[in-house]
Design a protein around this motif. Structure first.
Motif, PDB file in Angstrom:
ATOM      1  N   LEU A  40      62.500  68.013  46.051  1.00  0.00           N
ATOM      2  CA  LEU A  40      63.290  67.397  44.989  1.00  0.00           C
ATOM      3  C   LEU A  40      62.440  66.422  44.185  1.00  0.00           C
ATOM      4  O   LEU A  40      62.524  66.377  42.954  1.00  0.00           O
ATOM      5  CB  LEU A  40      64.504  66.684  45.584  1.00  0.00           C
ATOM      6  N   ALA A  41      61.615  65.632  44.870  1.00  0.00           N
ATOM      7  CA  ALA A  41      60.771  64.660  44.171  1.00  0.00           C
ATOM      8  C   ALA A  41      59.829  65.360  43.205  1.00  0.00           C
ATOM      9  O   ALA A  41      59.659  64.939  42.052  1.00  0.00           O
ATOM     10  CB  ALA A  41      59.978  63.829  45.191  1.00  0.00           C
ATOM     11  N   ARG A  42      59.209  66.450  43.657  1.00  0.00           N
ATOM     12  CA  ARG A  42      58.268  67.163  42.797  1.00  0.00           C
ATOM     13  C   ARG A  42      59.002  67.806  41.614  1.00  0.00           C
ATOM     14  O   ARG A  42      58.484  67.825  40.487  1.00  0.00           O
ATOM     15  CB  ARG A  42      57.537  68.234  43.603  1.00  0.00           C
ATOM     16  N   THR A  43      60.202  68.318  41.841  1.00  0.00           N
ATOM     17  CA  THR A  43      60.973  68.907  40.747  1.00  0.00           C
ATOM     18  C   THR A  43      61.248  67.885  39.659  1.00  0.00           C
ATOM     19  O   THR A  43      61.072  68.152  38.460  1.00  0.00           O
ATOM     20  CB  THR A  43      62.301  69.468  41.278  1.00  0.00           C
ATOM     21  N   LEU A  44      61.683  66.700  40.038  1.00  0.00           N
ATOM     22  CA  LEU A  44      62.013  65.667  39.052  1.00  0.00           C
ATOM     23  C   LEU A  44      60.780  65.230  38.261  1.00  0.00           C
ATOM     24  O   LEU A  44      60.845  65.046  37.040  1.00  0.00           O
ATOM     25  CB  LEU A  44      62.655  64.471  39.749  1.00  0.00           C
ATOM     26  N   VAL A  45      59.655  65.048  38.946  1.00  0.00           N
ATOM     27  CA  VAL A  45      58.433  64.620  38.255  1.00  0.00           C
ATOM     28  C   VAL A  45      57.907  65.732  37.357  1.00  0.00           C
ATOM     29  O   VAL A  45      57.518  65.492  36.206  1.00  0.00           O
ATOM     30  CB  VAL A  45      57.363  64.181  39.270  1.00  0.00           C
ATOM     31  N   ASP A  46      57.894  66.965  37.868  1.00  0.00           N
ATOM     32  CA  ASP A  46      57.410  68.089  37.056  1.00  0.00           C
ATOM     33  C   ASP A  46      58.223  68.237  35.768  1.00  0.00           C
ATOM     34  O   ASP A  46      57.671  68.443  34.680  1.00  0.00           O
ATOM     35  CB  ASP A  46      57.492  69.391  37.863  1.00  0.00           C
ATOM     36  N   SER A  81      55.059  62.055  42.817  1.00  0.00           N
ATOM     37  CA  SER A  81      56.206  62.618  43.538  1.00  0.00           C
ATOM     38  C   SER A  81      56.217  62.185  44.995  1.00  0.00           C
ATOM     39  O   SER A  81      57.282  62.045  45.598  1.00  0.00           O
ATOM     40  CB  SER A  81      56.196  64.146  43.437  1.00  0.00           C
ATOM     41  N   SER A  82      55.025  61.962  45.579  1.00  0.00           N
ATOM     42  CA  SER A  82      54.981  61.579  46.998  1.00  0.00           C
ATOM     43  C   SER A  82      55.610  60.210  47.227  1.00  0.00           C
ATOM     44  O   SER A  82      56.163  59.949  48.294  1.00  0.00           O
ATOM     45  CB  SER A  82      53.530  61.578  47.491  1.00  0.00           C
ATOM     46  N   ARG A  83      55.530  59.322  46.219  1.00  0.00           N
ATOM     47  CA  ARG A  83      56.148  57.998  46.381  1.00  0.00           C
ATOM     48  C   ARG A  83      57.661  58.115  46.497  1.00  0.00           C
ATOM     49  O   ARG A  83      58.289  57.458  47.321  1.00  0.00           O
ATOM     50  CB  ARG A  83      55.766  57.106  45.197  1.00  0.00           C
ATOM     51  N   LEU A  84      58.237  58.958  45.642  1.00  0.00           N
ATOM     52  CA  LEU A  84      59.682  59.174  45.722  1.00  0.00           C
ATOM     53  C   LEU A  84      60.048  59.894  47.016  1.00  0.00           C
ATOM     54  O   LEU A  84      61.033  59.540  47.670  1.00  0.00           O
ATOM     55  CB  LEU A  84      60.144  59.988  44.512  1.00  0.00           C
ATOM     56  N   GLU A 105      58.475  75.773  61.721  1.00  0.00           N
ATOM     57  CA  GLU A 105      58.290  74.732  60.711  1.00  0.00           C
ATOM     58  C   GLU A 105      58.972  75.169  59.426  1.00  0.00           C
ATOM     59  O   GLU A 105      59.032  76.365  59.116  1.00  0.00           O
ATOM     60  CB  GLU A 105      56.793  74.520  60.464  1.00  0.00           C
ATOM     61  N   LEU A 106      59.474  74.203  58.671  1.00  0.00           N
ATOM     62  CA  LEU A 106      60.057  74.514  57.376  1.00  0.00           C
ATOM     63  C   LEU A 106      58.954  74.883  56.389  1.00  0.00           C
ATOM     64  O   LEU A 106      57.832  74.381  56.473  1.00  0.00           O
ATOM     65  CB  LEU A 106      60.841  73.317  56.831  1.00  0.00           C
ATOM     66  N   ASP A 107      59.311  75.753  55.447  1.00  0.00           N
ATOM     67  CA  ASP A 107      58.367  76.146  54.422  1.00  0.00           C
ATOM     68  C   ASP A 107      57.931  74.925  53.615  1.00  0.00           C
ATOM     69  O   ASP A 107      58.696  73.965  53.450  1.00  0.00           O
ATOM     70  CB  ASP A 107      59.037  77.168  53.493  1.00  0.00           C
ATOM     71  N   LYS A 147      63.076  69.655  52.198  1.00  0.00           N
ATOM     72  CA  LYS A 147      62.025  68.650  52.318  1.00  0.00           C
ATOM     73  C   LYS A 147      62.130  67.658  51.161  1.00  0.00           C
ATOM     74  O   LYS A 147      62.331  68.068  50.010  1.00  0.00           O
ATOM     75  CB  LYS A 147      60.654  69.310  52.321  1.00  0.00           C
ATOM     76  N   PRO A 148      61.975  66.369  51.412  1.00  0.00           N
ATOM     77  CA  PRO A 148      62.056  65.382  50.331  1.00  0.00           C
ATOM     78  C   PRO A 148      61.071  65.666  49.201  1.00  0.00           C
ATOM     79  O   PRO A 148      61.343  65.381  48.040  1.00  0.00           O
ATOM     80  CB  PRO A 148      61.732  64.055  51.037  1.00  0.00           C
ATOM     81  N   GLU A 149      59.922  66.244  49.559  1.00  0.00           N
ATOM     82  CA  GLU A 149      58.904  66.517  48.550  1.00  0.00           C
ATOM     83  C   GLU A 149      59.392  67.492  47.482  1.00  0.00           C
ATOM     84  O   GLU A 149      58.951  67.436  46.322  1.00  0.00           O
ATOM     85  CB  GLU A 149      57.641  67.082  49.209  1.00  0.00           C
TER      86      GLU A 149
END
Length: 795
Positions: free
Chosen positions: A151-157, A109-112, A139-141, A147-149
């Protein structure tokens, strides 16, 4: 700025997140469709047996389970709105063991997320600051949907939840990035626009966010022994006083290395803990230079160069030099008087530049620099806003660095200098020039620079390359009101010119022809083999004949099709020999059939010998094949099995005659038999002038192969091959990106297969002659001068 109650501010922040989730959720279905199209393409692509099986398995898995991925992702993405915690904390410190699978998923997910962050860096940073302002947070949660992370983590999960594998994700992640990144970037832009329209920080003044701390040294570094420093605390912005950090939670592109530029760039690179391939790291360093320029200008004029000019074209306040960063809006225009001054300066320099082309080069360069400096001083006096003054100075310093670049031949440098005023005009109208490496003006200058810096003055002077550079500059000068469009137009034309110019010599054309034929031959042989397997799938054919047809005769047909054409009489005869051999080797219970085989056998064996000779199989190896075929034919006379029906043989012959209609042209040529001997043997071409560097079979990372595929024609490299270092220029890439041709100044050619090229890049045996592009280096040197003498920005 509009005053709001805390409750109203919180509601507005939530509405921003809801709009962002809705906008990005709409991209998930199109992304899923694109993924399926990619898997279909891979499943039908010719490759080695293992990869073809992988691609088929991926496609079948997605067909059976992938339909769940999109709805699962959409549902999870909507649900993620409920986990946002204001204030940047999800609770107290928690220590827990993390499994290997979780780590692997995080890496995927970090790559995306990085791809999104790299493209959206400034828009995301501005949005973060506005949300933090609304919520009164630092700071944002960690799980904030912005945070880009997230959406990326949602798609990979959800990919994994749908029953799909991590390995298959890696094979489609590039497609996901291509279809998703632009949508997310636009969603960030829309969110900023939405907040600006409601009076939330219309202009972001970073000075109000600056805090002083004793934990950061004067150079911007964190003292040894201090606690872990946030990325925003590493590296003070040029021009700021000691101990200044960026706003908490602000976003900084991952630029590796501190103070590695020329001329004492004094922290022109930002350091954060990250890694990646040399290609990614180089891009990160370059983006770091642009970010530091933005920081410097922001600290000096109270805003950046990317905010929109007020209606009417006249500067209001400190800003007014152009349009908002991003290519979607209308082009901002300079004040009429200022625009006229730029046009006058451009015309006057064009007249004077023609005088500099004659006489001593050193004197001419000095006169050119002095004239441009004088014009710059006059323009700064007429600039209506501080943003315009800053833009004039930064562009001038960049071109001052370009003009001083001695590796650019003099005759080309003068034409580069003439681009200063057109670039100034576009930088004022489109300040994204300072924010992105992909601005057409930067790309054009970088591409021309990377090409000419490897040539000596004698090779450039009077050449077609010099003429093309002159034409490019003159076209840009003729269309001053078209902004970046004219730069994009001539960039495409220059690239097309390079592809022809660098391959125009007879020797290079010959090498290209040989290499292209080798790639085509191997691809055709692979595809012919596949078709032969299909034809024989339900026929009772002995294994010895199958092996001969798949391993030998498919190669023969490919060579014949290349040398003579697929429908040439010789090629058609060889195709017919395949069906005749299958029939002859089948059971012959009928006396008439046996008599026919005996009668036709000499001619059939003669055609088989001719075909093997075409492939270079002579002597004992040829006799071994003939002996095996003869034994098989003898066994067929004794066989009591059912004969192959004549109708099937005729159908096979007909399909073979038009074999090219059944194979695609999109397959990758893998495992090419690439060496000088095979080139000469297979194609009858003397390969003595080619230094062949074939694949060794060693596994290299996908990022290195991607780097190899992204090399730009015309770029110069240092090649360390067989303990001899040569300066080479990349001049050609084959259609299927398997073969790459490099030419050295001493006339040698290096034909390198893609796997070996990736290995050389990874091992440092092939390195770019220039660590930075021309405009990035010019920006770095301009920033170094401004860092040392900040008053000159506006004075």
């Amino acid at each position: 700025m509009i005053s709001r109650s805390p409750a109203s501010s919180q509601q507005l922040a939530r509405e921003v997140r809801e709009r962002f989730v809705a906008a990005t959720e709409g991209a998930i279905i199109p992304v899923a469709n694109a993924v399926r199209e990619r898997l279909v393409a891979l499943a039908t692509m010719t490759a080695n047996a293992r990869e073809m099986q992988q691609h088929r398995d991926d496609f079948l898995a997605f067909e059976s389970q992938g339909s769940r991925w999109a709805p699962l992702s959409q549902a999870a993405w909507r649900k993620s709105l409920s986990v946002v915690t204001v204030g940047g904390s999800t609770g107290g410190l928690r220590l827990e063991l993390i499994g290997d699978e979780v780590v692997e998923t995080n890496i995927l997910s970090s790559r995306l997320a990085q791809a999104i962050g790299d493209k959206a860096n400034f828009e995301l940073n501005d949005l973060r600051l506005r949300i933090q302002h609304l919520e009164g947070s630092n700071e944002l949660d960690a799980k904030d949907v912005l945070k880009p992370e997230a959406l990326a983590r949602t798609l990979v999960d959800q990919w994994l939840a749908a029953g799909l594998s991590r390995e298959s994700w890696t094979r489609v992640q590039e497609v996901v990035q291509q279809r998703l990144v632009d949508v997310v970037v636009q969603a960030y832009k829309d969110a900023n626009t939405f907040l600006i329209e409601r009076g939330v920080m219309p202009e972001i003044d970073l000075k109000s966010f600056v805090k002083r701390t004793g934990s950061v040294t004067a150079s911007g570094s964190v003292p040894l022994g201090s606690s872990f420093a946030r990325p925003s605390q590493i590296g003070a912005a040029p021009g700021m006083s000691a101990g200044i950090t960026l706003p908490p939670g602000s976003f900084a592109p991952a630029a590796i290395g501190v103070g590695m530029g020329r001329a004492g760039s004094m922290g022109a690179d930002t350091l954060i803990a990250t890694g990646g391939s040399p290609l990614v790291m180089a891009r990160q360093r370059a983006q770091g230079v642009l970010l530091n320029l933005k920081r410097f200008v922001t600290a000096r004029i109270g805003g950046d160069l990317g905010q929109a000019r007020p209606p009417g074209g006249q500067g209001a306040g400190v800003m007014g030099g152009g349009m908002a960063v991003g290519g979607g809006g209308a082009v901002g225009l300079a004040a009429p008087a200022f625009a006229a001054a730029i046009a006058d300066a451009e015309q006057a320099y064009q007249v004077m530049a023609s005088q500099y082309m004659v006489g001593d080069e050193a004197t001419a360069i000095h006169q050119t620099a002095a004239e441009l400096r004088r014009r710059t001083t006059e323009l700064k006096k007429k600039a209506p806003t501080t943003a315009d003054k800053a833009t004039v100075e930064v562009v001038a310093l960049m071109f001052q660095a370009i003009l001083a670049e001695e590796r650019i031949p003099f005759s080309a440098r003068v034409w580069f200098a003439r681009l200063q005023m057109p670039v100034l005009r576009v930088a004022i109208a489109e300040p994204e020039f300072f924010a992105t490496l992909q601005h057409p003006a930067r790309m054009l200058i970088d591409r021309m620079g990377s090409c000419v810096m490897g040539f000596d003055a004698a090779a450039i002077s009077g050449s077609a390359l010099e003429g093309e550079i002159r034409r490019v500059v003159q076209v840009i000068e003729q269309y001053p009101e078209t902004g970046q469009r004219v730069f994009k137009l001539v960039f495409d034309e220059f690239v097309a010119f390079l592809n022809k110019y660098l391959t125009q010599s007879d020797a290079t054309q010959r090498v290209m022809s040989v290499a292209q034929q080798v790639e085509q031959k191997e691809t055709m042989a692979i595809q012919y083999t596949i078709e032969l397997r299909k034809m024989l799938n339900d026929m009772p054919v002995r294994e010895e004949i199958r092996e001969f047809l798949f391993k030998v005769w498919a190669e023969v047909l490919a060579i014949a099709a290349l040398r003579h054409g697929p429908q040439d009489e010789q090629t058609v005869t060889l195709k017919r020999a395949a069906s005749d051999l299958v029939w002859a080797a089948s059971a012959k219970p009928n006396r008439n059939d046996r008599a026919r085989v005996i009668q036709d056998l000499p001619q059939l064996l003669q055609r088989l010998r001719q075909g093997m000779s075409l492939l270079g199989i002579e002597g004992d190896p040829q006799e071994a094949h003939i002996k095996t075929i003869g034994s098989t034919l003898s066994d067929a006379f004794m066989s009591k099995t059912e004969a192959i029906p004549q109708a099937k043989i005729e159908a096979m012959a007909k399909r073979l005659a038009n074999l090219e209609d059944f194979v695609s042209d999109g397959g990758d040529a893998t495992d090419l038999p690439l060496d000088a001997a095979s080139i000469e043997l297979l194609l009858g071409v003397d390969a003595a002038s080619i230094e062949v560097v074939p694949d060794t079979g060693n596994k290299v990372g996908d990022d290195m192969v991607q780097w190899a595929h992204e090399l730009q024609v015309g770029t110069w490299f240092m090649l360390d091959h067989n303990d001899r270092v040569s300066q080479v220029q990349f001049v050609w890439r084959s259609d299927r990106k398997q073969l790459h041709l490099f030419a050295s100044s001493d006339g040698r050619s290096f034909l390198i297969q893609v796997g070996r090229l990736a290995s050389y890049l990874q091992a440092g045996l092939l390195v770019p002659a220039e660590e930075e592009t021309l405009t990035v280096r010019a920006t770095r040197e301009a920033l170094a001068k401004l860092d040392a003498n900040p008053e000159r920005l506006l004075n």
